[in-house]
Design a protein around this motif. Structure first.
Motif, PDB file in Angstrom:
ATOM      1  N   ASN A 223     -64.744 -65.131 -76.092  1.00 52.11           N
ATOM      2  CA  ASN A 223     -65.610 -65.498 -77.217  1.00 52.11           C
ATOM      3  C   ASN A 223     -66.878 -64.643 -77.263  1.00 52.11           C
ATOM      4  O   ASN A 223     -67.759 -64.873 -78.081  1.00 52.11           O
ATOM      5  N   GLY A 224     -66.972 -63.646 -76.372  1.00 52.17           N
ATOM      6  CA  GLY A 224     -68.126 -62.753 -76.337  1.00 52.17           C
ATOM      7  C   GLY A 224     -69.250 -63.221 -75.431  1.00 52.17           C
ATOM      8  O   GLY A 224     -70.235 -62.515 -75.225  1.00 52.17           O
ATOM      9  N   TYR A 225     -69.108 -64.413 -74.840  1.00 53.07           N
ATOM     10  CA  TYR A 225     -70.141 -64.982 -73.972  1.00 53.07           C
ATOM     11  C   TYR A 225     -70.313 -64.105 -72.728  1.00 53.07           C
ATOM     12  O   TYR A 225     -69.354 -63.824 -72.019  1.00 53.07           O
ATOM     13  N   PHE A 226     -71.549 -63.677 -72.447  1.00 55.62           N
ATOM     14  CA  PHE A 226     -71.863 -62.828 -71.301  1.00 55.62           C
ATOM     15  C   PHE A 226     -71.585 -63.553 -69.989  1.00 55.62           C
ATOM     16  O   PHE A 226     -71.986 -64.700 -69.815  1.00 55.62           O
ATOM     17  N   VAL A 227     -70.915 -62.881 -69.060  1.00 55.12           N
ATOM     18  CA  VAL A 227     -70.652 -63.447 -67.737  1.00 55.12           C
ATOM     19  C   VAL A 227     -71.450 -62.702 -66.673  1.00 55.12           C
ATOM     20  O   VAL A 227     -72.182 -63.297 -65.891  1.00 55.12           O
ATOM     21  N   ASP A 228     -71.319 -61.379 -66.621  1.00 61.00           N
ATOM     22  CA  ASP A 228     -71.990 -60.586 -65.586  1.00 61.00           C
ATOM     23  C   ASP A 228     -71.920 -59.114 -65.974  1.00 61.00           C
ATOM     24  O   ASP A 228     -71.180 -58.745 -66.897  1.00 61.00           O
ATOM     25  N   SER A 229     -72.665 -58.272 -65.255  1.00 60.34           N
ATOM     26  CA  SER A 229     -72.606 -56.835 -65.499  1.00 60.34           C
ATOM     27  C   SER A 229     -73.079 -56.082 -64.271  1.00 60.34           C
ATOM     28  O   SER A 229     -73.728 -56.650 -63.387  1.00 60.34           O
ATOM     29  N   SER A 230     -72.765 -54.796 -64.241  1.00 57.28           N
ATOM     30  CA  SER A 230     -73.259 -53.971 -63.143  1.00 57.28           C
ATOM     31  C   SER A 230     -74.780 -53.841 -63.230  1.00 57.28           C
ATOM     32  O   SER A 230     -75.446 -53.715 -62.203  1.00 57.28           O
ATOM     33  N   GLU A 231     -75.348 -53.915 -64.429  1.00 54.08           N
ATOM     34  CA  GLU A 231     -76.803 -53.823 -64.580  1.00 54.08           C
ATOM     35  C   GLU A 231     -77.491 -54.987 -63.868  1.00 54.08           C
ATOM     36  O   GLU A 231     -78.498 -54.798 -63.188  1.00 54.08           O
ATOM     37  N   VAL A 232     -76.925 -56.185 -63.992  1.00 60.15           N
ATOM     38  CA  VAL A 232     -77.475 -57.361 -63.320  1.00 60.15           C
ATOM     39  C   VAL A 232     -77.361 -57.200 -61.793  1.00 60.15           C
ATOM     40  O   VAL A 232     -78.191 -57.690 -61.049  1.00 60.15           O
ATOM     41  N   GLN A 233     -76.345 -56.468 -61.356  1.00 59.48           N
ATOM     42  CA  GLN A 233     -76.123 -56.232 -59.926  1.00 59.48           C
ATOM     43  C   GLN A 233     -76.767 -54.910 -59.495  1.00 59.48           C
ATOM     44  O   GLN A 233     -76.135 -54.065 -58.853  1.00 59.48           O
ATOM     45  N   ASN A 234     -78.037 -54.720 -59.879  1.00 55.75           N
ATOM     46  CA  ASN A 234     -78.829 -53.550 -59.502  1.00 55.75           C
ATOM     47  C   ASN A 234     -78.245 -52.228 -59.993  1.00 55.75           C
ATOM     48  O   ASN A 234     -78.437 -51.186 -59.366  1.00 55.75           O
ATOM     49  N   SER A 235     -77.504 -52.257 -61.083  1.00 58.09           N
ATOM     50  CA  SER A 235     -76.895 -51.062 -61.685  1.00 58.09           C
ATOM     51  C   SER A 235     -75.979 -50.300 -60.730  1.00 58.09           C
ATOM     52  O   SER A 235     -75.777 -49.099 -60.876  1.00 58.09           O
ATOM     53  N   VAL A 236     -75.431 -51.010 -59.743  1.00 58.80           N
ATOM     54  CA  VAL A 236     -74.485 -50.386 -58.815  1.00 58.80           C
ATOM     55  C   VAL A 236     -73.155 -50.245 -59.543  1.00 58.80           C
ATOM     56  O   VAL A 236     -72.590 -51.237 -60.016  1.00 58.80           O
ATOM     57  N   PRO A 237     -72.646 -49.010 -59.665  1.00 58.27           N
ATOM     58  CA  PRO A 237     -71.384 -48.833 -60.391  1.00 58.27           C
ATOM     59  C   PRO A 237     -70.198 -49.374 -59.601  1.00 58.27           C
ATOM     60  O   PRO A 237     -70.265 -49.516 -58.376  1.00 58.27           O
ATOM     61  N   PHE A 238     -69.126 -49.661 -60.305  1.00 64.30           N
ATOM     62  CA  PHE A 238     -67.851 -50.010 -59.681  1.00 64.30           C
ATOM     63  C   PHE A 238     -67.126 -48.685 -59.463  1.00 64.30           C
ATOM     64  O   PHE A 238     -66.867 -47.951 -60.413  1.00 64.30           O
ATOM     65  N   ILE A 239     -66.841 -48.363 -58.202  1.00 59.02           N
ATOM     66  CA  ILE A 239     -66.234 -47.074 -57.845  1.00 59.02           C
ATOM     67  C   ILE A 239     -64.855 -47.341 -57.260  1.00 59.02           C
ATOM     68  O   ILE A 239     -64.710 -48.160 -56.353  1.00 59.02           O
ATOM     69  N   PHE A 240     -63.851 -46.650 -57.807  1.00 60.02           N
ATOM     70  CA  PHE A 240     -62.494 -46.807 -57.290  1.00 60.02           C
ATOM     71  C   PHE A 240     -61.656 -45.603 -57.667  1.00 60.02           C
ATOM     72  O   PHE A 240     -62.046 -44.785 -58.489  1.00 60.02           O
ATOM     73  N   THR A 241     -60.508 -45.498 -57.029  1.00 57.42           N
ATOM     74  CA  THR A 241     -59.526 -44.476 -57.370  1.00 57.42           C
ATOM     75  C   THR A 241     -58.442 -45.159 -58.191  1.00 57.42           C
ATOM     76  O   THR A 241     -57.892 -46.178 -57.757  1.00 57.42           O
ATOM     77  N   VAL A 242     -58.150 -44.633 -59.372  1.00 54.91           N
ATOM     78  CA  VAL A 242     -57.179 -45.249 -60.274  1.00 54.91           C
ATOM     79  C   VAL A 242     -55.821 -45.344 -59.564  1.00 54.91           C
ATOM     80  O   VAL A 242     -55.300 -44.355 -59.063  1.00 54.91           O
TER      81      VAL A 242
END
Length: 142
Positions: free
Chosen positions: A44-63
């Motif tokens: 419904n578009g309701y905000f849950v969380d983001s990397s910005e809220v988590q100190n802008s730490v990116p999610f890093i992974f190998t596809v």
């Protein structure tokens, strides 16, 4: 709003739309190492969380390495660095392995955001049109 015709549906049920195309030649493919900034929302578009809220730490992974939920692994394919994509992930391709630390991500932090995703994964997983809504920005591609 993103025009309806901008969305592409993959055979798995993952739906995506590029909000801003990236630049450069390399595109994400299986085996690419990527850094993503992300925003997680309910269908419904309701905000849950983001990397910005988590100190802008990116999610890093190998596809393809199993560190990302399946819908993200599939949804980032073809992106270019700097691109922004909205990815709509059916619950069976989202947090099926759970939301505890060490599980495939990007993981929301804290009890409240994780409970919201647990509810979607358990109670609402069979509701037609229900999905996990992620907007991702590819900040680095190696």
């Amino acid at each position: 709003p993103v025009p309806r015709e901008s969305y592409k549906k993959l055979s798995s049920g993952v739906v995506y739309a590029d909000l801003r195309p990236g630049k450069g030649d390399p595109v994400v493919q299986a085996g690419s190492r990527v850094n993503l900034q992300w925003v997680l929302r309910r269908s419904n578009g309701y905000f849950v969380d983001s990397s910005e809220v988590q100190n802008s730490v990116p999610f890093i992974f190998t596809v393809g390495d199993g560190k990302a939920i399946y819908g993200i692994d599939e949804g980032v394919l073809g992106m270019k660095e700097g691109g922004v994509r909205r990815i709509l992930i059916p619950p069976p391709l989202a947090y099926v392995q759970g939301l505890e630390d060490g599980k495939p991500g990007p993981l929301p932090a804290g009890y409240g955001p994780r409970q919201q995703m647990r509810r979607i994964q358990s109670v609402r997983k069979d509701v037609p049109g229900e999905y996990v809504f992620l907007e991702v920005q590819l900040t680095r591609l190696r």
